[in-house]
Design a protein around this motif. Sequence first.
Motif, short mmCIF file in Angstrom:
data_model
loop_
_atom_site.label_atom_id
_atom_site.label_comp_id
_atom_site.label_asym_id
_atom_site.label_seq_id
_atom_site.Cartn_x
_atom_site.Cartn_y
_atom_site.Cartn_z
N LEU A 51 5.07 -6.37 -0.51
CA LEU A 51 5.05 -5.57 0.71
C LEU A 51 4.27 -6.23 1.84
O LEU A 51 4.56 -6.02 3.01
CB LEU A 51 4.45 -4.19 0.42
CG LEU A 51 5.22 -3.38 -0.62
CD1 LEU A 51 4.49 -2.09 -0.90
CD2 LEU A 51 6.62 -3.12 -0.16
N ILE A 52 3.26 -7.02 1.51
CA ILE A 52 2.48 -7.70 2.54
C ILE A 52 3.28 -8.90 3.02
O ILE A 52 3.77 -9.68 2.19
CB ILE A 52 1.11 -8.15 1.98
CG1 ILE A 52 0.31 -6.96 1.46
CG2 ILE A 52 0.32 -8.90 3.03
CD1 ILE A 52 -0.97 -7.34 0.75
N PRO A 53 3.43 -9.09 4.32
CA PRO A 53 4.15 -10.28 4.81
C PRO A 53 3.46 -11.57 4.36
O PRO A 53 2.23 -11.67 4.35
CB PRO A 53 4.10 -10.14 6.33
CG PRO A 53 3.84 -8.69 6.58
CD PRO A 53 3.04 -8.20 5.41
N ASP A 89 -1.34 -5.40 -6.15
CA ASP A 89 -1.54 -4.51 -7.30
C ASP A 89 -2.91 -3.84 -7.21
O ASP A 89 -3.04 -2.63 -7.45
CB ASP A 89 -1.41 -5.30 -8.59
CG ASP A 89 -1.41 -4.41 -9.81
OD1 ASP A 89 -0.68 -3.40 -9.81
OD2 ASP A 89 -2.17 -4.70 -10.76
N TYR A 90 -3.93 -4.59 -6.84
CA TYR A 90 -5.27 -4.04 -6.69
C TYR A 90 -5.30 -2.97 -5.59
O TYR A 90 -5.87 -1.89 -5.77
CB TYR A 90 -6.28 -5.15 -6.37
CG TYR A 90 -7.66 -4.63 -6.08
CD1 TYR A 90 -8.50 -4.21 -7.11
CD2 TYR A 90 -8.11 -4.53 -4.78
CE1 TYR A 90 -9.76 -3.72 -6.84
CE2 TYR A 90 -9.37 -4.04 -4.49
CZ TYR A 90 -10.19 -3.64 -5.53
OH TYR A 90 -11.44 -3.14 -5.26
N LEU A 91 -4.68 -3.25 -4.45
CA LEU A 91 -4.66 -2.29 -3.35
C LEU A 91 -3.91 -1.01 -3.72
O LEU A 91 -4.34 0.09 -3.35
CB LEU A 91 -4.03 -2.93 -2.11
CG LEU A 91 -4.90 -3.94 -1.38
CD1 LEU A 91 -4.10 -4.62 -0.28
CD2 LEU A 91 -6.12 -3.27 -0.79
N ILE A 92 -2.81 -1.15 -4.44
CA ILE A 92 -2.05 0.02 -4.85
C ILE A 92 -2.88 0.91 -5.75
O ILE A 92 -2.95 2.13 -5.56
CB ILE A 92 -0.74 -0.40 -5.54
CG1 ILE A 92 0.23 -0.95 -4.50
CG2 ILE A 92 -0.10 0.76 -6.30
CD1 ILE A 92 1.45 -1.61 -5.08
N HIS A 93 -3.57 0.32 -6.72
CA HIS A 93 -4.41 1.11 -7.61
C HIS A 93 -5.60 1.72 -6.87
O HIS A 93 -6.02 2.84 -7.15
CB HIS A 93 -4.88 0.27 -8.80
CG HIS A 93 -3.78 0.00 -9.77
ND1 HIS A 93 -3.17 1.00 -10.51
CD2 HIS A 93 -3.15 -1.14 -10.11
CE1 HIS A 93 -2.22 0.47 -11.26
NE2 HIS A 93 -2.19 -0.84 -11.04
N LEU A 94 -6.14 1.00 -5.90
CA LEU A 94 -7.23 1.53 -5.10
C LEU A 94 -6.78 2.76 -4.30
O LEU A 94 -7.47 3.78 -4.27
CB LEU A 94 -7.76 0.44 -4.15
CG LEU A 94 -8.98 0.81 -3.32
CD1 LEU A 94 -10.20 0.91 -4.21
CD2 LEU A 94 -9.21 -0.23 -2.24
#
Length: 120
Positions: A51-53, A89-94
Amino acid sequence: MARTEVPAARGRGTPRKSNVPETPRRKKHRYKPSMKALREIRQIQKSTKLLIPAAPFIRNVREIIFQYSTLVTRWTPEALVSLQAASEDYLIHLFEDGMLCALHARRVTLMKKDFERLVA
Protein backbone atom coordinates in the motif's frame (compact mmCIF):
# COMPACT_ATOMS: atom_id res chain seq x y z
CA MET A 1 -36.58 54.24 -45.16
CA ALA A 2 -36.27 50.47 -44.62
CA ARG A 3 -38.62 48.63 -42.41
CA THR A 4 -37.14 46.54 -39.56
CA GLU A 5 -38.94 43.92 -37.55
CA VAL A 6 -39.20 44.53 -33.85
CA PRO A 7 -39.65 41.41 -31.70
CA ALA A 8 -42.74 41.42 -29.54
CA ALA A 9 -42.11 42.07 -25.88
CA ARG A 10 -42.90 39.14 -23.57
CA GLY A 11 -42.73 41.17 -20.40
CA ARG A 12 -39.99 41.28 -17.76
CA GLY A 13 -37.75 38.75 -19.50
CA THR A 14 -39.69 35.66 -18.51
CA PRO A 15 -38.99 32.61 -20.67
CA ARG A 16 -41.69 31.05 -22.74
CA LYS A 17 -43.47 28.14 -21.16
CA SER A 18 -43.73 24.92 -23.06
CA ASN A 19 -46.86 22.85 -23.28
CA VAL A 20 -45.03 19.69 -22.13
CA PRO A 21 -45.69 18.90 -18.45
CA GLU A 22 -42.55 18.51 -16.32
CA THR A 23 -41.80 15.03 -15.05
CA PRO A 24 -40.54 14.77 -11.48
CA ARG A 25 -36.80 14.16 -11.36
CA ARG A 26 -35.41 11.22 -9.44
CA LYS A 27 -33.07 11.88 -6.53
CA LYS A 28 -29.43 11.09 -7.17
CA HIS A 29 -28.42 7.88 -5.42
CA ARG A 30 -26.26 8.43 -2.35
CA TYR A 31 -24.55 5.85 -0.21
CA LYS A 32 -24.56 6.08 3.56
CA PRO A 33 -21.43 7.84 4.87
CA SER A 34 -19.64 4.69 6.03
CA MET A 35 -20.52 2.38 3.15
CA LYS A 36 -17.93 3.70 0.72
CA ALA A 37 -15.18 3.43 3.32
CA LEU A 38 -16.18 -0.11 4.23
CA ARG A 39 -16.16 -1.15 0.56
CA GLU A 40 -12.69 0.34 0.15
CA ILE A 41 -11.44 -1.46 3.29
CA ARG A 42 -12.76 -4.80 2.02
CA GLN A 43 -11.16 -4.23 -1.37
CA ILE A 44 -7.78 -3.45 0.20
CA GLN A 45 -8.00 -6.46 2.53
CA LYS A 46 -8.58 -8.78 -0.43
CA SER A 47 -5.58 -7.48 -2.36
CA THR A 48 -2.01 -8.58 -1.77
CA LYS A 49 -0.23 -5.55 -3.18
CA LEU A 50 1.80 -3.18 -1.00
CA LEU A 51 0.00 0.00 0.00
CA ILE A 52 2.89 2.39 0.61
CA PRO A 53 4.24 3.84 -2.67
CA ALA A 54 7.63 2.33 -3.43
CA ALA A 55 9.64 5.42 -4.44
CA PRO A 56 8.90 7.56 -1.33
CA PHE A 57 9.50 4.52 0.90
CA ILE A 58 12.90 3.84 -0.70
CA ARG A 59 13.89 7.51 -0.33
CA ASN A 60 12.91 7.39 3.32
CA VAL A 61 14.92 4.20 3.91
CA ARG A 62 18.01 5.70 2.26
CA GLU A 63 17.67 8.87 4.34
CA ILE A 64 17.45 6.90 7.59
CA ILE A 65 20.36 4.60 6.68
CA PHE A 66 22.50 7.59 5.70
CA GLN A 67 22.07 8.97 9.25
CA TYR A 68 23.56 5.78 10.71
CA SER A 69 26.18 4.84 8.14
CA THR A 70 27.49 6.48 5.00
CA LEU A 71 29.14 3.23 3.87
CA VAL A 72 25.89 1.47 2.95
CA THR A 73 24.70 3.02 -0.29
CA ARG A 74 23.32 0.10 -2.30
CA TRP A 75 20.35 -2.13 -1.56
CA THR A 76 19.02 -5.11 -3.48
CA PRO A 77 15.43 -4.72 -4.66
CA GLU A 78 14.41 -7.85 -2.74
CA ALA A 79 15.73 -6.36 0.51
CA LEU A 80 13.75 -3.15 -0.03
CA VAL A 81 10.55 -5.03 -0.86
CA SER A 82 10.90 -7.26 2.21
CA LEU A 83 11.61 -4.21 4.39
CA GLN A 84 8.53 -2.50 2.98
CA ALA A 85 6.36 -5.58 3.56
CA ALA A 86 7.59 -5.89 7.15
CA SER A 87 7.00 -2.20 7.88
CA GLU A 88 3.47 -2.33 6.40
CA ASP A 89 2.72 -5.42 8.48
CA TYR A 90 3.94 -3.63 11.62
CA LEU A 91 1.83 -0.54 10.86
CA ILE A 92 -1.28 -2.63 10.20
CA HIS A 93 -0.95 -4.41 13.53
CA LEU A 94 -0.25 -1.12 15.29
CA PHE A 95 -3.45 0.40 13.86
CA GLU A 96 -5.44 -2.73 14.73
CA ASP A 97 -4.27 -2.56 18.34
CA GLY A 98 -4.95 1.17 18.43
CA MET A 99 -8.51 0.55 17.22
CA LEU A 100 -9.00 -2.02 19.96
CA CYS A 101 -7.91 0.59 22.51
CA ALA A 102 -10.34 3.12 21.02
CA LEU A 103 -13.21 0.61 21.06
CA HIS A 104 -12.36 -0.26 24.66
CA ALA A 105 -12.76 3.43 25.50
CA ARG A 106 -16.17 3.31 23.72
CA ARG A 107 -14.99 5.48 20.84
CA VAL A 108 -14.99 4.93 17.11
CA THR A 109 -12.35 7.55 16.39
CA LEU A 110 -8.70 6.57 16.61
CA MET A 111 -6.69 9.11 18.64
CA LYS A 112 -3.08 9.74 19.53
CA LYS A 113 -3.60 8.54 23.09
CA ASP A 114 -4.59 5.08 21.79
CA PHE A 115 -1.10 4.66 20.31
CA GLU A 116 0.53 6.06 23.44
CA ARG A 117 -1.18 3.35 25.51
CA LEU A 118 0.38 0.71 23.25
CA VAL A 119 3.92 2.03 23.54
CA ALA A 120 3.82 2.73 27.28
